[in-house]
Design an enzyme around this catalytic site. Sequence first.
Site, short mmCIF file in Angstrom:
data_model
loop_
_atom_site.label_atom_id
_atom_site.label_comp_id
_atom_site.label_asym_id
_atom_site.label_seq_id
_atom_site.Cartn_x
_atom_site.Cartn_y
_atom_site.Cartn_z
N LYS A 178 28.05 36.83 54.50
CA LYS A 178 28.12 37.19 53.29
C LYS A 178 28.98 36.75 52.36
CE LYS A 178 31.90 40.25 52.06
NZ LYS A 178 31.61 40.29 50.70
N CYS A 287 38.01 25.89 42.72
CA CYS A 287 39.42 26.56 43.39
C CYS A 287 39.64 24.50 43.80
CB CYS A 287 38.74 25.83 45.15
SG CYS A 287 37.98 25.05 45.76
N GLU A 389 47.39 30.88 41.08
CA GLU A 389 46.16 30.15 40.36
C GLU A 389 45.64 31.36 39.81
OE1 GLU A 389 43.33 30.64 43.77
OE2 GLU A 389 42.28 28.94 42.66
P1 NAP Z 1 38.12 36.71 47.47
O1 NAP Z 1 38.20 37.43 47.16
O2 NAP Z 1 39.37 36.19 48.11
O3 NAP Z 1 36.95 36.39 48.10
C1 NAP Z 1 36.22 35.98 48.97
C2 NAP Z 1 35.52 37.09 49.73
O4 NAP Z 1 35.91 37.39 50.75
C3 NAP Z 1 34.12 37.89 49.18
O5 NAP Z 1 32.85 37.48 49.87
C4 NAP Z 1 34.24 39.26 48.85
O6 NAP Z 1 34.24 39.88 49.35
C5 NAP Z 1 35.28 38.92 50.70
N1 NAP Z 1 36.69 39.65 50.99
C6 NAP Z 1 37.00 40.53 49.64
N2 NAP Z 1 38.32 40.95 50.67
C7 NAP Z 1 38.09 41.20 52.03
C8 NAP Z 1 37.96 41.48 52.85
N3 NAP Z 1 39.75 42.27 52.97
N4 NAP Z 1 38.28 41.05 54.37
C9 NAP Z 1 36.88 40.35 54.62
N5 NAP Z 1 35.74 39.99 52.89
C10 NAP Z 1 36.88 40.26 52.21
O7 NAP Z 1 38.40 35.44 46.60
P2 NAP Z 1 37.35 35.86 44.45
O8 NAP Z 1 37.71 36.71 43.97
O9 NAP Z 1 35.59 36.01 45.24
O10 NAP Z 1 37.19 34.07 44.88
C11 NAP Z 1 38.00 33.06 43.96
C12 NAP Z 1 39.14 32.39 45.17
O11 NAP Z 1 38.28 31.96 45.88
C13 NAP Z 1 39.87 31.68 44.04
O12 NAP Z 1 41.50 31.95 45.10
C14 NAP Z 1 39.43 30.46 44.79
O13 NAP Z 1 40.81 29.76 44.33
C15 NAP Z 1 39.43 30.54 46.32
N6 NAP Z 1 38.08 28.93 46.27
C16 NAP Z 1 38.66 28.34 47.20
C17 NAP Z 1 37.57 27.69 47.67
C18 NAP Z 1 37.64 26.74 48.53
O14 NAP Z 1 36.99 26.17 48.48
N7 NAP Z 1 39.47 26.47 48.78
C19 NAP Z 1 36.37 27.90 47.20
C20 NAP Z 1 36.69 28.59 45.51
C21 NAP Z 1 36.85 29.89 45.95
P3 NAP Z 1 33.83 41.28 47.80
O15 NAP Z 1 33.01 39.86 46.90
O16 NAP Z 1 32.73 42.17 48.24
O17 NAP Z 1 35.20 41.54 47.40
#
Ligand code: NAP
Length: 502
Positions: A178, A287, A389
């Site tokens: 997804k 990240c 962050e």
């Molecule tokens: P996010 O809100 O955590 O979303 C990530 C993914 O999870 C999206 O596909 C999102 O879908 C989905 N999601 C949201 N709520 C969910 C739930 N309750 N159950 C299951 N899936 C759910 O993060 P983001 O805003 O897209 O990305 C930014 C964050 O990701 C930052 O905090 C960053 O540090 C972190 N990140 C970490 C890494 C790493 O390798 N450690 C890499 C990249 C990013 P939707 O888009 O439909 O909400």
Amino acid sequence: MGDAQLFIDGVWADAQSGETFPTYAPSTGEKIADVAKAGREDAQRAVQAARKAFDDGPWPRMSGKERAEKLRAVAAIINGRSAEIAEIEARDGGGTIKKAMFADVPGAASTFEAFANCAENEPDVVDRGESPFPPAKSIVRREPFGVCSGIVPWNFPFLMAGWKIGPAIAAGNTVVLKPASFTSLSAIEMVKAVQEADIPPGVVNLITGPGGSAGEELAQHPLVDKVAFTGSTEVGRRIMQLASGTVKKVTLELGGKSANIVLDDADLDLAAAGVLWGTFFHNGQVCESGTRALVSRKIYDEFVGMLVERAGKIVIGDNMDMNSDLGPLVAPSQVDTTERYVKLGLDEGAKLLCGGSKPTNLPAGLDQSAYYLPTIFEADNSMKIAQEEIFGPVLCVIPFDSDDEAIKIANDSIYGLGGGVWSKNLDRAHSMAASMRTGTVWVNDYHMITPTQPFGGYKQSGIGRELGDYGYNEYRQIKHVWQNTATDRSGYLHFAALSGNI
Ligand code: NAP
Ligand code: MG
């Protein structure tokens, strides 16, 4: 019908509800496609297809070498279409076309190649030799988990899709992916490559749609054996809770607030370039960005002067233009978050050194609400802007007086994902690297990641590792087979303990 559909059991389909949602090009705000909006029922169908392909299909039963050939075919198809995919990726997510061409697309292709090598070369069965209770021996088998779900964020959509699909299928699992709702389009291109490579139906399934419903279903469905998630720490906690119902294997790649430590003996020219690259690449939406620059007080004024001067030269513009260093953030809402943190920083007493607003001189036709200037604060590590962050173009510069103090500040964080040390003295740099509680440290470099070496977080930055043989083995169960090597039972103490004549 949407322009972009779900892929379940080898068939492209709309969501069962028929609903779609729009995706935009953040540089201009223009809508570029309607995407099928998967609900729980679509996620369930995708999981069932993946289950069937794992339980009854050929994929887990093929040899590693056979699977490796298919993964190499996927890589070749991606490389053959790289210009087209890079354009889709950059337009939908707002990253620069440079990033898409030089990092995202080749990075994803080489991920498939690296995991093809794992499938071919990592042993599935290891003879561990004589047991301490002879006559017996031990064999350890590595086996796929089964159905894996992969949930990915919007900052590197194509690459992250590859990091989930590549190792999962290389090891013989089946997968449901997804993508994030902001950026569904490039995952569709990856799945087309999988389809063209003739990977059997049900091995790779794609559902696009909201995390709160479709995503949650993938994290909790009883037929899913492993959940691999990349995203925020907050959602990572929720994924763990959902997966705990059926005690699934979980790997998490979460947020960060990484420290980039500049020692007094650093090559300041190199370090200044590295700190700016380490923070502002992709507008800080990475990240492992080095969003805290810890700078020795001995060189502080000179170094900070270099940072500010050079930050002003970063070219911001249309992300589809090869001359732009930075484009928009992923959406105006991410600019709003950045603005909130900048205001918070000022309220906390941090000193704004540059940036702190939207650019005012963008070319005509661009959506100004999606752009933000590279921003540098002098801050204290206890401030919220240094602890939380932001995921926008904001750097906190923090002075220190000794190497020990630098380590203390670096480790004073709930996160531990990346980090850097800049020094001409490699012994000193490696000693600092050893003391940093974080999953990756770059010495005189930043942001470099290769699919053959491990990546992941300490503390609240994650669980488990991706990439390399470490990442590959996160997709393989461990089975111990104990074999009695004798032809009769004489000398078996444990049998005799129960009864003299079983
Ligand atoms: P996010 O809100 O955590 O979303 C990530 C993914 O999870 C999206 O596909 C999102 O879908 C989905 N999601 C949201 N709520 C969910 C739930 N309750 N159950 C299951 N899936 C759910 O993060 P983001 O805003 O897209 O990305 C930014 C964050 O990701 C930052 O905090 C960053 O540090 C972190 N990140 C970490 C890494 C790493 O390798 N450690 C890499 C990249 C990013 P939707 O888009 O439909 O909400
Ligand atoms: Mg978009």
